[in-house]
Design a protein around this motif. Structure first.
Motif, PDB file in Angstrom:
ATOM      1  N   TRP A   6       0.848  -1.191   0.000  1.00  0.00           N
ATOM      2  CA  TRP A   6       0.000   0.000   0.000  1.00  0.00           C
ATOM      3  C   TRP A   6       0.883   1.239   0.000  1.00  0.00           C
ATOM      4  CZ3 TRP A   6      -2.332   2.619   4.776  1.00  0.00           C
ATOM      5  CH2 TRP A   6      -3.224   3.622   4.393  1.00  0.00           C
ATOM      6  N   PHE A  13      -6.322   2.389  -0.523  1.00  0.00           N
ATOM      7  CA  PHE A  13      -6.279   1.346   0.503  1.00  0.00           C
ATOM      8  C   PHE A  13      -7.246   0.201   0.226  1.00  0.00           C
ATOM      9  CE2 PHE A  13      -7.796  -0.683   4.341  1.00  0.00           C
ATOM     10  CZ  PHE A  13      -6.607  -1.128   4.883  1.00  0.00           C
ATOM     11  N   TRP A  17      -6.124  -3.628  -0.051  1.00  0.00           N
ATOM     12  CA  TRP A  17      -6.521  -4.519   1.037  1.00  0.00           C
ATOM     13  C   TRP A  17      -7.345  -5.697   0.534  1.00  0.00           C
ATOM     14  CZ3 TRP A  17      -5.246  -5.431   5.924  1.00  0.00           C
ATOM     15  CH2 TRP A  17      -6.105  -6.174   6.715  1.00  0.00           C
ATOM     16  N   ARG A  62     -12.393  -0.097  10.612  1.00  0.00           N
ATOM     17  CA  ARG A  62     -11.461  -0.716  11.558  1.00  0.00           C
ATOM     18  C   ARG A  62     -12.049  -2.002  12.128  1.00  0.00           C
ATOM     19  NH1 ARG A  62      -7.164  -0.136  14.759  1.00  0.00           N
ATOM     20  NH2 ARG A  62      -7.290  -0.779  16.925  1.00  0.00           N
ATOM     21  N   ILE A  65     -11.902  -4.731   9.483  1.00  0.00           N
ATOM     22  CA  ILE A  65     -10.531  -5.232   9.322  1.00  0.00           C
ATOM     23  C   ILE A  65     -10.165  -6.140  10.491  1.00  0.00           C
ATOM     24  CG2 ILE A  65      -8.094  -4.527   9.338  1.00  0.00           C
ATOM     25  CD1 ILE A  65      -8.996  -2.077   7.645  1.00  0.00           C
ATOM     26  N   LEU A 111      -3.323  -1.225  13.760  1.00  0.00           N
ATOM     27  CA  LEU A 111      -4.082  -0.877  12.558  1.00  0.00           C
ATOM     28  C   LEU A 111      -4.330   0.624  12.498  1.00  0.00           C
ATOM     29  CD1 LEU A 111      -6.592  -3.858  12.417  1.00  0.00           C
ATOM     30  CD2 LEU A 111      -4.449  -3.560  11.182  1.00  0.00           C
ATOM     31  N   ASN A 113      -3.689   4.200  10.323  1.00  0.00           N
ATOM     32  CA  ASN A 113      -3.717   4.480   8.882  1.00  0.00           C
ATOM     33  C   ASN A 113      -2.306   4.756   8.383  1.00  0.00           C
ATOM     34  OD1 ASN A 113      -6.447   4.215   9.082  1.00  0.00           O
ATOM     35  ND2 ASN A 113      -6.839   6.401   9.204  1.00  0.00           N
ATOM     36  N   ASN A 117       2.646  -0.123   8.804  1.00  0.00           N
ATOM     37  CA  ASN A 117       2.010  -1.200   9.567  1.00  0.00           C
ATOM     38  C   ASN A 117       1.264  -2.175   8.671  1.00  0.00           C
ATOM     39  OD1 ASN A 117       2.932  -0.209  12.013  1.00  0.00           O
ATOM     40  ND2 ASN A 117       1.137   1.070  12.307  1.00  0.00           N
ATOM     41  N   TYR A 118       0.502  -1.660   7.722  1.00  0.00           N
ATOM     42  CA  TYR A 118      -0.240  -2.549   6.839  1.00  0.00           C
ATOM     43  C   TYR A 118       0.702  -3.342   5.940  1.00  0.00           C
ATOM     44  CZ  TYR A 118      -4.797  -0.858   8.270  1.00  0.00           C
ATOM     45  OH  TYR A 118      -5.919  -0.586   8.999  1.00  0.00           O
ATOM     46  N   ASN A 119       1.755  -2.718   5.461  1.00  0.00           N
ATOM     47  CA  ASN A 119       2.696  -3.432   4.616  1.00  0.00           C
ATOM     48  C   ASN A 119       3.434  -4.511   5.402  1.00  0.00           C
ATOM     49  OD1 ASN A 119       1.942  -2.060   2.301  1.00  0.00           O
ATOM     50  ND2 ASN A 119       3.462  -0.461   2.577  1.00  0.00           N
TER      51      ASN A 119
END
Length: 142
Positions: A6, A13, A17, A62, A65, A111, A113, A117-119
């Motif tokens: 991302w 996103f 995702w 959130r 997810i 989590l 934005n 963290n997401y990667n």
């Protein structure tokens, strides 16, 4: 399978995702099917993720997810238990069982934005698929 990373832009996103979760679900269910058919490690495991997501960042997104990650985490715990209980389990030179290293605990990334963290989460999901790929490579019938 390589997860898409991302770029941190809010409008990209949802596509990244859901694309990653869709491909992860497809790949991991493929491994489960292979285990049933090719090596006879019969299981009723099938990952089913609700692949919907609210359009905007907020509490609803959130919560969705978190729900999706809970489903994946529970599924991976079951897969790891199944592999560790199977006759395909590996042992070290001293005869101690070597557990499979699915990245279950690593799915607990914050989590926020934040693309970092997401990667990191996407990398952990990639790792889980590589564990199953290595298992398949080591046990595929000729």
């Amino acid at each position: 399978m390589v997860m898409q990373m991302w770029d941190g832009l809010p409008h990209t996103f949802k596509q990244v995702w859901l694309g990653n979760l869709t491909e992860f679900q497809k790949a991991i269910n493929g491994y489960m099917d292979w285990m049933n058919v090719d090596i006879g490690l019969y299981n009723a495991l099938s990952l089913k993720i609700d692949l919907t997501l609210p359009d905007y960042f907020g509490r609803d997104r959130r919560n969705k997810i978190l729900e999706q990650m809970k489903d994946i985490r529970l599924f991976l715990v079951d897969v790891e238990k199944m592999l560790n209980a199977s006759s395909y389990q590996e042992y070290d030179d001293e005869g101690n069982m070597v557990p499979y290293r699915m990245a279950i605990k690593a799915l607990d990334v914050p989590l926020t934005n934040d693309a970092k963290n997401y990667n990191a989460l996407f990398k952990e999901l990639e790792h889980d698929l590589s564990v199953l790929s290595e298992f398949k490579d080591a046990n595929a019938s000729d």
